[in-house]
Design a protein around this motif. Structure first.
Motif, short mmCIF file in Angstrom:
data_model
loop_
_atom_site.label_atom_id
_atom_site.label_comp_id
_atom_site.label_asym_id
_atom_site.label_seq_id
_atom_site.Cartn_x
_atom_site.Cartn_y
_atom_site.Cartn_z
N SER B 107 -3.11 -4.46 11.33
CA SER B 107 -3.73 -3.31 10.67
C SER B 107 -3.08 -3.05 9.31
O SER B 107 -3.77 -2.81 8.31
N VAL B 108 -1.76 -3.13 9.28
CA VAL B 108 -1.04 -2.90 8.02
C VAL B 108 -1.40 -3.99 7.01
O VAL B 108 -1.72 -3.70 5.85
N LEU B 109 -1.37 -5.24 7.48
CA LEU B 109 -1.71 -6.35 6.58
C LEU B 109 -3.14 -6.22 6.07
O LEU B 109 -3.41 -6.40 4.88
N GLY B 110 -4.04 -5.88 7.00
CA GLY B 110 -5.45 -5.71 6.63
C GLY B 110 -5.62 -4.58 5.62
O GLY B 110 -6.37 -4.69 4.65
N GLY B 111 -4.87 -3.48 5.88
CA GLY B 111 -4.92 -2.33 4.98
C GLY B 111 -4.42 -2.70 3.59
O GLY B 111 -5.02 -2.32 2.58
N LEU B 112 -3.34 -3.48 3.57
CA LEU B 112 -2.76 -3.89 2.28
C LEU B 112 -3.72 -4.81 1.52
O LEU B 112 -3.89 -4.68 0.30
N ILE B 113 -4.33 -5.72 2.27
CA ILE B 113 -5.30 -6.63 1.64
C ILE B 113 -6.46 -5.83 1.04
O ILE B 113 -6.86 -6.03 -0.10
N SER B 114 -6.95 -4.85 1.82
CA SER B 114 -8.06 -4.01 1.34
C SER B 114 -7.66 -3.27 0.07
O SER B 114 -8.43 -3.16 -0.88
N LYS B 115 -6.44 -2.75 0.09
CA LYS B 115 -5.98 -1.92 -1.03
C LYS B 115 -5.79 -2.76 -2.30
O LYS B 115 -6.29 -2.40 -3.37
N PHE B 116 -5.09 -3.88 -2.15
CA PHE B 116 -4.73 -4.65 -3.35
C PHE B 116 -5.82 -5.60 -3.85
O PHE B 116 -5.93 -5.86 -5.01
N TYR B 117 -6.58 -6.15 -2.92
CA TYR B 117 -7.59 -7.12 -3.36
C TYR B 117 -8.98 -6.53 -3.49
O TYR B 117 -9.77 -6.95 -4.33
N LEU B 118 -9.28 -5.55 -2.64
CA LEU B 118 -10.64 -4.98 -2.70
C LEU B 118 -10.65 -3.60 -3.35
O LEU B 118 -11.71 -3.04 -3.62
N GLY B 119 -9.47 -3.03 -3.53
CA GLY B 119 -9.36 -1.74 -4.19
C GLY B 119 -9.81 -0.57 -3.34
O GLY B 119 -9.99 0.54 -3.84
N THR B 120 -9.99 -0.79 -2.05
CA THR B 120 -10.40 0.31 -1.17
C THR B 120 -9.15 1.02 -0.65
O THR B 120 -8.03 0.52 -0.77
N SER B 121 -9.38 2.19 -0.03
CA SER B 121 -8.22 2.94 0.47
C SER B 121 -7.68 2.29 1.75
O SER B 121 -8.41 1.61 2.46
N MET B 122 -6.38 2.50 1.96
CA MET B 122 -5.73 1.88 3.12
C MET B 122 -5.99 2.75 4.35
O MET B 122 -5.26 3.70 4.62
N ASP B 123 -7.08 2.44 5.05
CA ASP B 123 -7.47 3.28 6.18
C ASP B 123 -7.02 2.61 7.49
O ASP B 123 -7.63 1.66 7.95
N ILE B 124 -5.92 3.08 8.01
CA ILE B 124 -5.40 2.49 9.25
C ILE B 124 -5.44 3.52 10.37
O ILE B 124 -4.98 4.65 10.20
N LYS B 125 -6.02 3.11 11.50
CA LYS B 125 -6.06 4.03 12.64
C LYS B 125 -4.90 3.67 13.58
O LYS B 125 -4.93 2.65 14.27
N TRP B 126 -3.89 4.50 13.52
CA TRP B 126 -2.68 4.20 14.31
C TRP B 126 -2.90 4.46 15.80
O TRP B 126 -2.34 3.78 16.64
#
Lengths: 279, 252
Positions: B107-126
């Motif tokens: 989830s963290v890795l996915g969130g980081l990828i979304s944030k840095f490569y796609l520019g979307t917000s890091m939405d992680i459901k813990w």
């Protein structure tokens, strides 16, 4: 050390393999277990180690019932099977994993045996070794566990000629006073001058169980071009150098046991030979 | 049944497992991390946990189907209870925690990828154990939460214990055979259930009068669902006990 009384065994939906089998084995000896294919030699070793359970009768090994697979019993038994399991580890990891299960394990002995077998690197992956090399590692490890009971099923199958000699020397060098080694094999030549007793299985039972000393006292093994006219052997068969013969050892002469000849003689003249030992 | 455990031997068995399965473990957790990097939904976590857990459980006793491996396994100087306990520990506690951890990592890795490569917000459901469900009742949509931590764990453990027993019971194709057995048992229970419902509810007649008894499945769920959950939890030690007997009686 091993007491088996009136043991019956058969595999599910198969014919009786062992019937009313009785056997008593003592410590301090190397026993050679011989028999034709399908007589139940490997099964007997499995019964002793608790891998299969008797359908009738009792087995007592080191004071335990093998069926219970008690860890105190298992840590004093090492079984070297004919077919090897998959070990996805290196030789050093094999030692790291399994040595702690055996309280009398000796690492120095393991290294010494590996050196004798000319296996230099313990980093080698076991699954990548040839069948013969795997067998060498398992024999070395089995001997190094220093268990009271060492069971070997066809240990020399797959070993090259020099390794067979090394194997004999290693087994003979083991301090045996409290140990019992059982070697089941068809390679009878590999057992010559190694075993202290010969056990022969036939027709679901133990046909013969005698020490080599007693065999030498009762029987005389000879080989000549032909059978002398005044002699009446118990058993004779053609050999490469003439005729191999077995006589009753009336004059207490010394001879070397020809295991193959004894085996064939027992199958052909079992009553005559067994009677000699019964007397 | 000798239930005393020697922890030293259990540690040795765990060590044995990891040394012999190091490559498999590395591959498994890398793959799951990768999957969770791209899909990190709580519902998906539950499905992956149960599905991959089944395969993991069945793998534990797969070696017994091979004669030489089975012989080697039973000759290891430990009690059968210790061998089973180690397997339960690995397939249940260890697997559950590890899947949870790799889910969080993914989830963290996915969130980081979304944030840095796609520019979307890091939405992680813990909170992976609480999901929203939308059951319908009387034509209205209700929003409820389910799948608490304990529910997820108990459901997972039930699956694990069933498939662990399956791997001990069936020599080959244990996964498929266990699934087929479950289907057969499920059909059997459904027939019994239908028979009981048919006998209890529906159109009934007493003399000249007839009446109808009906029950709402939602009400049945809410009133008696806890009984099913309780029985499910009871099933776990029961299946472990059968596995123990199966293990002690297994010959190779």
């Amino acid at each position: 050390m091993i007491t088996i009384n009136n043991l019956d065994f058969h595999y599910p939906q198969q014919a009786q393999l062992l019937e009313s089998l009785t056997l008593h084995l003592q410590a301090g000896k190397i026993h050679g277990l011989l028999g034709k294919n399908g007589e139940g030699k490997s099964t007997l070793l499995k019964l002793i180690s608790g891998l299969v359970f008797p359908t009738k009768g009792q087995i007592n090994v080191l004071g335990f019932k093998p069926k219970e697979r008690n860890p105190e019993m298992l840590q004093d038994i090492y079984f070297i099977p004919e077919e090897f399991p998959e070990f996805p580890v290196s030789i050093s990891n094999l030692e790291k994993i399994y040595a702690p299960f055996y309280p009398k394990y000796n690492g120095e002995q393991f290294n010494k045996y590996l050196n004798e077998f000319e296996i230099s690197s313990k980093k080698s992956e076991l699954n990548k070794l040839s069948q013969g090399q795997k067998k060498k590692v398992m024999i070395a490890f089995g001997l190094a566990t220093n268990t009271k009971l060492l069971l070997m099923d066809e240990p020399t199958n797959g070993l090259d000629i020099p390794s067979k000699g090394q194997f004999r020397r290693m087994v003979a060098s083991v301090e045996q006073s409290d140990k019992c080694i059982i070697i089941s094999t068809h390679q009878v030549r590999d057992l010559e001058n190694l075993i202290d007793s010969i056990i022969i299985m036939e027709q679901h039972q133990i046909l013969f169980n005698q020490s080599t000393e007693s065999i030498c006292q009762k029987l005389l093994f000879k080989e000549s071009e032909f059978i002398p006219e005044d002699k009446n052997p118990i058993f004779a068969e053609k050999s490469l150098r003439g005729v191999a013969q077995i006589y009753e050892n009336i004059d207490n002469e010394s001879s070397t046991i020809d295991i193959e000849l004894l085996f064939n003689a027992l199958l052909a003249e079992k009553y005559k030979i067994c009677q000699l030992f019964d007397n | 049944m000798d239930s005393t455990l020697n922890y030293k031997r259990i540690v040795l068995l765990i060590k044995r497992y990891f040394l012999e399965n190091m490559n498999y473990e590395v591959m498994l957790w890398s793959l799951l991390t990768m999957i969770f990097t791209f899909i990190h939904q709580p519902d998906f976590f539950s499905s992956i946990l149960n599905l991959s857990g089944i395969l993991y459980a069945v793998r534990q006793y797969k070696s017994l189907s091979h004669n030489a491996n089975g012989m080697h396994f039973f000759m290891i100087p430990t009690k059968q209870t210790e061998k089973l306990f180690t397997t339960i520990l690995l397939t249940t506690v260890y697997y559950f925690i590890m899947t949870w951890l790799v889910y969080l990592l993914g989830s963290v890795l996915g969130g980081l990828i979304s944030k840095f490569y796609l520019g979307t917000s890091m939405d992680i459901k813990w909170d992976v154990f609480t999901t929203l469900t939308h059951p319908y009742e009387n034509g209205m949509m209700l929003t409820a939460t389910n799948n608490t931590f304990w529910q997820t764990l108990s459901k997972f453990t039930i699956f694990q214990s069933i498939f662990l027993l399956g791997s001990l019971y069936f020599k080959k194709n244990a996964t498929l055979k266990t699934i087929l057995s479950l289907i057969a048992i499920g059909i059997g229970f459904s027939i019994i259930e239908l028979f009981i419902i048919q006998q209890t509810f529906g159109e009934q007649s007493a003399g000249l009068q007839s009446f109808s008894l009906s029950i709402s499945s939602n009400k049945l769920d809410s009133s008696y669902g806890w009984i099913a959950q309780f029985l499910g939890v009871l099933l776990i030690p029961y299946l472990w006990l059968i596995s123990y007997f199966r293990l002690t009686e297994r010959e190779v």
